[in-house]
Design a protein around this motif. Structure first.
Motif, PDB file in Angstrom:
ATOM      1  N   ALA A  76      10.625   1.229 -25.071  1.00 33.14           N
ATOM      2  CA  ALA A  76      10.392  -0.217 -25.171  1.00 33.14           C
ATOM      3  C   ALA A  76      11.419  -0.808 -26.122  1.00 33.14           C
ATOM      4  CB  ALA A  76       8.984  -0.474 -25.674  1.00 33.14           C
ATOM      5  N   ARG A  77      12.248  -1.714 -25.607  1.00 30.95           N
ATOM      6  CA  ARG A  77      13.268  -2.362 -26.432  1.00 30.95           C
ATOM      7  C   ARG A  77      12.840  -3.755 -26.866  1.00 30.95           C
ATOM      8  NH1 ARG A  77      18.878  -1.495 -23.322  1.00 30.95           N
ATOM      9  NH2 ARG A  77      19.639  -2.301 -25.332  1.00 30.95           N
ATOM     10  N   ALA A  78      11.684  -4.172 -26.398  1.00 30.07           N
ATOM     11  CA  ALA A  78      11.126  -5.471 -26.800  1.00 30.07           C
ATOM     12  C   ALA A  78       9.757  -5.228 -27.425  1.00 30.07           C
ATOM     13  CB  ALA A  78      11.002  -6.400 -25.604  1.00 30.07           C
ATOM     14  N   ALA A  79       9.481  -5.911 -28.505  1.00 29.09           N
ATOM     15  CA  ALA A  79       8.191  -5.779 -29.177  1.00 29.09           C
ATOM     16  C   ALA A  79       7.152  -6.645 -28.480  1.00 29.09           C
ATOM     17  CB  ALA A  79       8.320  -6.177 -30.642  1.00 29.09           C
ATOM     18  N   GLY A  80       5.946  -6.082 -28.318  1.00 24.87           N
ATOM     19  CA  GLY A  80       4.890  -6.850 -27.695  1.00 24.87           C
ATOM     20  C   GLY A  80       3.764  -5.960 -27.205  1.00 24.87           C
ATOM     21  N   ILE A  81       2.813  -6.579 -26.535  1.00 24.86           N
ATOM     22  CA  ILE A  81       1.658  -5.872 -25.985  1.00 24.86           C
ATOM     23  C   ILE A  81       1.994  -5.405 -24.578  1.00 24.86           C
ATOM     24  CG2 ILE A  81      -0.758  -6.053 -25.328  1.00 24.86           C
ATOM     25  CD1 ILE A  81      -0.275  -6.151 -28.317  1.00 24.86           C
ATOM     26  N   LEU A  82       1.769  -4.110 -24.306  1.00 28.74           N
ATOM     27  CA  LEU A  82       2.011  -3.562 -22.969  1.00 28.74           C
ATOM     28  C   LEU A  82       0.918  -4.063 -22.025  1.00 28.74           C
ATOM     29  CD1 LEU A  82       3.920  -1.581 -21.466  1.00 28.74           C
ATOM     30  CD2 LEU A  82       2.189   0.175 -21.855  1.00 28.74           C
ATOM     31  N   GLN A  83       1.331  -4.755 -20.976  1.00 32.83           N
ATOM     32  CA  GLN A  83       0.354  -5.366 -20.076  1.00 32.83           C
ATOM     33  C   GLN A  83       0.086  -4.552 -18.820  1.00 32.83           C
ATOM     34  OE1 GLN A  83       1.985  -9.365 -19.470  1.00 32.83           O
ATOM     35  NE2 GLN A  83       0.525 -10.184 -20.954  1.00 32.83           N
ATOM     36  N   GLY A 202       7.219  -1.202 -29.545  1.00 33.38           N
ATOM     37  CA  GLY A 202       8.484  -1.765 -29.991  1.00 33.38           C
ATOM     38  C   GLY A 202       8.420  -2.513 -31.304  1.00 33.38           C
ATOM     39  N   GLN A 203       7.325  -2.378 -32.043  1.00 33.46           N
ATOM     40  CA  GLN A 203       7.180  -3.118 -33.286  1.00 33.46           C
ATOM     41  C   GLN A 203       7.772  -2.285 -34.433  1.00 33.46           C
ATOM     42  OE1 GLN A 203       5.803  -6.220 -33.181  1.00 33.46           O
ATOM     43  NE2 GLN A 203       6.453  -6.527 -35.312  1.00 33.46           N
ATOM     44  N   GLY A 204       8.999  -2.595 -34.811  1.00 35.56           N
ATOM     45  CA  GLY A 204       9.652  -1.866 -35.890  1.00 35.56           C
ATOM     46  C   GLY A 204      10.377  -0.623 -35.446  1.00 35.56           C
TER      47      GLY A 204
END
Length: 400
Positions: A76-83, A202-204
């Motif tokens: 994951a290269r973008a931070a966020g919630i996996l939907q 992807g958070q941090g």
């Protein structure tokens, strides 16, 4: 007269007694000969193979492991919630196929903001450029000062820079929005998902989501003793062995159950240096796997043809006895006598022993019935046939 008669009677009795003793002696001799004949059974029957020397490949069997031809970690290269997870675990995926979707709402908002900033910068550029264009001829007639014209040109250049920065910001926002849709970097077989829907990724750090492996071809990594390699090279240089020919770079893979994989591999390279901790040289081969039957990480044995030898003999393993003084076999002569013969062995292949020296063409080596006879004894040889084949015939007319 009475005395003479008595002497005749006594002589007759002595003669009868001697004849009886001779009969008893003859009877005893006959019984002894019969017992001796019964105590000498015929020579035991043993299965033999006839030596037929030929040319054999001198191959080494080495331990190895299978490795995927290509491995790609899906992160994951973008931070966020996996939907969403949009693939079936263990299935084949294509390059560029969408695998996961991350919540893209923040990235769409960032993109919209960047686009608005770019529109404002483009509007400012139109105004600044128009003012600079109007001041340029006026400055020549001194209708405006040179400083005012210069300020107008600087404002136009600043507006152009703002437009360029706005375009870069829009492009960055589009890239980040694209990262919210995670695709497969290569074609191959994907494993299990390493995260579940609803997880924050992807958070941090760049979170690993899955692994895709290309297994239509595999690498086989194996090692060989450096000392063995040096001995083989010296034997080739001395002319004791011949090169394995154009197929020398081909390898065969033996699976854990002992079966031979039907597709041959191709040797790619061998390391230029020796591992100082193990004394081994690392080699790698490429192995086709079109049906995906083999899996990365599988333990195998690699058979590598390295040289050829003339006058070699293949024997079943049970024909060879190994002891402290070396290997030997039992040989049956034409008269049925059995003798032990020391032999020189090469590497075994397919459950057979490779004899490199010690036997001559036409000799009969005992394969079956070794427990029935021994060196110095007698045996009746018959042609040996493996289990499940046609019944064996006598080895020769002289042995019957």
């Amino acid at each position: 007269m009475r005395v003479a008669g008595f002497e005749r009677v006594a002589a007759w009795a002595l003669s009868a007694l001697a004849l009886g003793a001779m009969g008893v002696g003859l009877t005893g001799c006959g019984q002894s000969n019969g017992q001796t004949a019964a105590a000498a059974p015929p020579p035991p029957e043993v299965g033999v193979v006839t030596v037929a020397p030929g040319q054999a490949d001198l191959a080494a069997e080495l331990p190895g492991r299978l490795e995927a031809f290509r491995v790609a970690q899906v992160r994951a290269r973008a931070a966020g919630i996996l939907q969403k997870r949009l693939f079936t675990e263990g299935s084949d995926v294509k390059a560029g196929q969408v695998l996961f979707e991350i919540d893209a709402a923040p990235y769409r908002a960032t993109l919209a903001s960047a686009q608005a900033t770019l529109a404002r910068a483009e509007a400012n550029l139109v105004q600044a450029q128009a003012l600079a264009d109007r001041y340029a001829p006026l400055a020549k007639t001194q209708a405006v000062s040179q400083q005012e014209a210069l300020n107008a040109q600087a404002a136009a250049l600043q507006a152009k820079a703002d437009v360029a920065a706005g375009k870069a910001a829009v492009q960055t926002a589009q890239i980040n929005l694209g990262y919210a849709t995670v695709t497969s970097p290569i074609a191959g077989r994907i494993g299990r998902a390493l995260v579940t829907e609803g997880a924050l990724v992807g958070q941090g750090e760049v979170t690993q989501l899955a692994v895709v492996q290309q297994i239509d071809k595999l690498y086989v990594n194996f090692t060989q003793s450096a000392a063995e390699v040096m001995r083989l090279r010296q034997a080739l240089a001395d002319g004791k062995l011949q090169g394995a020919g154009k197929d020398a770079a081909k390898v065969q893979v033996l699976l854990e159950d002992g079966s031979v994989y039907p597709q041959p591999g191709k040797l790619l390279f061998s390391d230029l240096s020796v591992d100082p901790s193990t004394g081994q040289i690392t080699l790698r081969a490429e192995l086709p796997n079109p049906k995906g039957l083999l899996l990365p990480g599988l333990y195998v044995r690699v058979r590598l043809a390295q040289a050829e030898v003339d006058g070699a003999v293949w024997l079943p393993q049970q024909a060879v006895a190994r002891g402290a003084t070396g290997a030997s076999v039992l040989v049956v002569a034409d008269d049925g006598s059995v003798s032990a013969r020391p032999v020189k062995l090469g590497p075994a292949q397919d459950g057979k022993a490779l004899v490199l020296g010690g036997l001559k063409a036409g000799e009969k080596v005992i394969v079956d019935g070794l427990q029935k006879t021994k060196a110095g004894g007698k045996a009746r040889p018959v042609a040996w046939a493996p289990a499940g084949s046609a019944p064996a015939a006598p080895a020769s007319a002289a042995s019957r």
